[in-house]
Design an enzyme around this catalytic site. Structure first.
Site, mmCIF file in Angstrom:
data_model
loop_
_atom_site.group_PDB
_atom_site.id
_atom_site.type_symbol
_atom_site.label_atom_id
_atom_site.label_comp_id
_atom_site.label_asym_id
_atom_site.label_seq_id
_atom_site.Cartn_x
_atom_site.Cartn_y
_atom_site.Cartn_z
ATOM 1 N N LYS A 187 -8.385 -2.635 33.856
ATOM 2 C CA LYS A 187 -7.093 -2.581 34.546
ATOM 3 C C LYS A 187 -6.129 -3.439 33.740
ATOM 4 O O LYS A 187 -6.179 -4.658 33.801
ATOM 5 C CB LYS A 187 -7.260 -3.138 35.970
ATOM 6 C CG LYS A 187 -6.339 -2.543 37.010
ATOM 7 C CD LYS A 187 -4.898 -2.962 36.956
ATOM 8 C CE LYS A 187 -4.570 -4.390 37.278
ATOM 9 N NZ LYS A 187 -3.187 -4.719 36.851
ATOM 10 N N GLU A 262 -10.751 -16.522 32.157
ATOM 11 C CA GLU A 262 -9.982 -17.311 31.179
ATOM 12 C C GLU A 262 -8.609 -17.496 31.816
ATOM 13 O O GLU A 262 -7.869 -16.527 31.994
ATOM 14 C CB GLU A 262 -9.935 -16.555 29.850
ATOM 15 C CG GLU A 262 -9.627 -17.460 28.687
ATOM 16 C CD GLU A 262 -8.179 -17.393 28.324
ATOM 17 O OE1 GLU A 262 -7.411 -18.261 28.828
ATOM 18 O OE2 GLU A 262 -7.789 -16.497 27.567
ATOM 19 N N CYS A 296 -1.739 -19.081 27.320
ATOM 20 C CA CYS A 296 -2.473 -19.935 28.263
ATOM 21 C C CYS A 296 -2.797 -21.280 27.630
ATOM 22 O O CYS A 296 -2.926 -22.277 28.325
ATOM 23 C CB CYS A 296 -3.725 -19.226 28.749
ATOM 24 S SG CYS A 296 -4.598 -18.414 27.424
ATOM 25 N N GLU A 393 2.089 -25.231 35.053
ATOM 26 C CA GLU A 393 2.130 -24.312 33.925
ATOM 27 C C GLU A 393 3.412 -23.482 34.046
ATOM 28 O O GLU A 393 3.583 -22.732 35.003
ATOM 29 C CB GLU A 393 0.909 -23.392 33.932
ATOM 30 C CG GLU A 393 0.882 -22.495 32.717
ATOM 31 C CD GLU A 393 -0.318 -21.555 32.687
ATOM 32 O OE1 GLU A 393 -0.627 -20.953 33.711
ATOM 33 O OE2 GLU A 393 -0.926 -21.433 31.606
HETATM 34 P P1 ADP Z 1 0.094 -13.253 35.312
HETATM 35 O O1 ADP Z 1 0.894 -14.403 35.794
HETATM 36 O O2 ADP Z 1 -0.350 -13.339 33.895
HETATM 37 O O3 ADP Z 1 0.687 -11.922 35.696
HETATM 38 P P2 ADP Z 1 -1.948 -12.668 37.190
HETATM 39 O O4 ADP Z 1 -3.191 -13.418 37.466
HETATM 40 O O5 ADP Z 1 -0.998 -12.436 38.315
HETATM 41 O O6 ADP Z 1 -1.280 -13.425 36.014
HETATM 42 O O7 ADP Z 1 -2.260 -11.246 36.577
HETATM 43 C C1 ADP Z 1 -3.249 -10.993 35.604
HETATM 44 C C2 ADP Z 1 -3.910 -9.662 35.909
HETATM 45 O O8 ADP Z 1 -4.545 -9.748 37.182
HETATM 46 C C3 ADP Z 1 -2.942 -8.478 36.007
HETATM 47 O O9 ADP Z 1 -3.562 -7.334 35.438
HETATM 48 C C4 ADP Z 1 -2.768 -8.312 37.509
HETATM 49 O O10 ADP Z 1 -2.410 -7.005 37.900
HETATM 50 C C5 ADP Z 1 -4.166 -8.665 37.999
HETATM 51 N N1 ADP Z 1 -4.237 -9.069 39.419
HETATM 52 C C6 ADP Z 1 -3.293 -9.672 40.160
HETATM 53 N N2 ADP Z 1 -3.721 -9.863 41.426
HETATM 54 C C7 ADP Z 1 -4.986 -9.378 41.486
HETATM 55 C C8 ADP Z 1 -5.982 -9.273 42.525
HETATM 56 N N3 ADP Z 1 -5.751 -9.711 43.745
HETATM 57 N N4 ADP Z 1 -7.175 -8.729 42.226
HETATM 58 C C9 ADP Z 1 -7.425 -8.294 40.975
HETATM 59 N N5 ADP Z 1 -6.535 -8.337 39.959
HETATM 60 C C10 ADP Z 1 -5.331 -8.872 40.210
#
Ligand code: ADP
Length: 491
Positions: A187, A262, A296, A393
């Protein structure tokens, strides 16, 4: 925006659907979402918005491909060959892929072309070479037995990646998974789905069998959440925010999936007075401003020994004030836009907080231009440990400079964060360098350098910066299970 220097042509968009079982398919719901060019704020295209139903189809395909082969049962050397072919196909269209990454993410073309893509190739080829070198050991046990271990693929890997290095994160996840014989449901981040989708087609073209690599674009809580909860998935590899990892850990608890994370950081970058200050300033500059500060491992807390402060700041601000922002497709652009409106707003809020808290903004501090999510490279001097800009961050081009005098106190302050991803020290004193490397609680320590990455060197975090490691042998092992086989030798 400047276009005086060579400007790279916009890439062609070839794939916008879900890639499941080797086929391109619209989302079952028929829904799509927009992906935006962060430099212009214009819509690039509509992309299939996968959700639970699409994830379910992708996991079924991956499960079937894993349980029935041929990938998981293929000669390891053959798997390696296909991976080398994938790397070759990527290299054949390296310029187009770099342009696609720049279009969707906004990073300067010279970074996507000369930093991200070479690291993608490095990672895929490193793990391609590993495919036929994954083995267990023989173990002498008590009694008349022959005991050995096997390293077997963990199964279906669910992989969720962020938007800051879309293609590189794809390679970091696919490399060890493919080498070990796993199958994949990925994803990509909703902000940057395009390059990962292109790589899926190249994987097929390289000979990766249908069902082995599946890509479902969509949103985190829907597509991502369904992947994490799916009982057909054996492992989740995630890169993103620690708060998302907490949700993922809870969602994965039901099926006790293997998890590698990570996550974020607030990495200390320490400059001693005896360091080569020219190099240290350059290192601090690159260590924070690379990729618009969206790393990161960004060295966002720069601790400078007090007596070197003025000279260091002089060198640092010369660099930041000359940094070239603008059209990311222009070859001389050093800094592009932030990824989206939400990140832009968050960064501007932190700049405001830095000013309110009494830090001194010595460079930048404003939006750049009036179109696109550009933020000037910003340096705050006179920052103290308790300020929000020293603790949170920010994930943007905002550096906090703090000073120190006492070494033990510095170590304690460097460690005074719940993060522990990376750290660096600049010094000519080898004792200090080793002392820092030993005492700092971080997964990666750089001495007189910053952001040195290699597919062979493990990367990951202490504390709330991660779980497990990516890259190197450790990264590979995270996609395997160890099986112990004991055979009685009594006739
Ligand atoms: P960033 O600030 O880098 O967007 P996130 O942790 O929000 O960090 O997002 C990183 C990835 O995790 C993206 O692909 C996002 O769609 C996915 N993501 C966000 N929320 C969820 C969730 N509840 N379960 C699984 N994946 C998620």
């Amino acid at each position: 925006m400047s276009t005086a220097v060579a400007t790279i042509a916009q890439p062609k968009i070839q794939h916008t659907e879900c890639f499941i079982d080797g086929q391109w398919r619209p989302a079952m719901s028929g829904r799509t979402f927009e992906t935006i060019n962060p430099a212009t704020e214009e819509v690039i295209c509509e992309v299939a918005e996968g959700d639970k139903a699409d994830i379910d189809a992708a996991v079924k395909a991956a499960r079937h491909a894993f349980d029935n082969g041929p990938w998981s049962k293929m000669d390891a050397r053959e798997r390696g060959k296909i991976m080398f072919r994938l790397a070759d196909l990527i290299e054949d269209e390296i310029d187009d892929l770099a342009a696609l990454e720049t279009l969707d993410n906004g990073k300067p073309i010279r970074e996507s072309r000369f930093a991200d893509l070479p690291l993608v190739l490095d990672c895929l080829r490193y793990y391609a070479g590993y495919a036929d070198k994954i083995h267990g050991s023989t173990i002498p046990i008590r009694g008349n037995y022959f005991t050995y271990t096997r390293r077997e693929a963990v199964g279906v890997a669910g992989q969720i990646i962020p938007w800051n290095f879309p293609m590189l994160m794809t390679a970091w996840k696919w490399g060890p998974a493919l080498a070990s014989g796993c199958t994949i449901v990925m994803k990509p981040a909703e902000q940057t789905p395009l390059s990962c989708l292109r790589l899926a087609q190249l994987a097929k073209d390289a000979g990766v069998p249908d069902g082995v690599v599946n890509v479902v674009p969509g949103y985190g809580p829907t597509a991502g959440g369904s992947l994490v909860k799916h009982p057909g998935v054996d492992k989740i590899a995630f890169t993103g925010e620690h708060r998302t990892a907490q949700i993922i850990m809870r969602d994965a608890a039901e099926s006790l999936k293997r998890l590698t994370f990570e996550l974020g950081g607030k990495s200390p970058n320490v400059v001693l007075a005896d360091a080569n200050l020219e190099k240290a300033a350059q290192g601090a500059y690159v260590g924070l401003f690379l990729n618009q500060g969206q790393c990161c491992c960004a060295g966002s807390r720069v601790f400078v020994e007090k007596r070197a402060h003025d000279e260091f700041m002089d060198k640092l601000t010369k660099l930041t004030k000359n940094r070239k922002l603008g059209n990311p497709f222009s070859m001389d652009t050093e800094q592009g836009p932030q990824i989206d409106r939400a990140q832009f707003d968050k960064i501007m809020k932190y700049i405001e907080l830095g000013n309110i808290d009494g830090a001194k903004c010595v460079s930048g501090g404003e939006r750049f231009g009036d179109t696109g999510y550009f933020v000037q490279p910003t340096v705050f001097d006179g920052v103290t440990d308790s300020m929000a800009i020293a603790q949170d961050e920010i994930f943007g081009p905002v550096m906090s400079v703090l000073t120190f005098e006492d070494w033990d106190d510095l170590i304690q302050r460097a460690n005074n964060t719940f993060y522990g991803l990376a750290a660096a020290v600049w010094t000519r004193d080898i004792t200090r360098a080793h002392d820092f490397a030993r005492r700092v609680r971080a997964g990666t320590v750089w001495v007189n350098c910053y952001d040195v990455f290699d597919a062979a060197a493990p990367f990951g975090g202490f504390k709330m910066s991660g779980h497990g490691r990516e890259l190197g042998e450790e990264g590979l092992k995270a996609y395997t299970e160890s099986k112990t086989v004991t055979i009685s030798l009594d006739a």
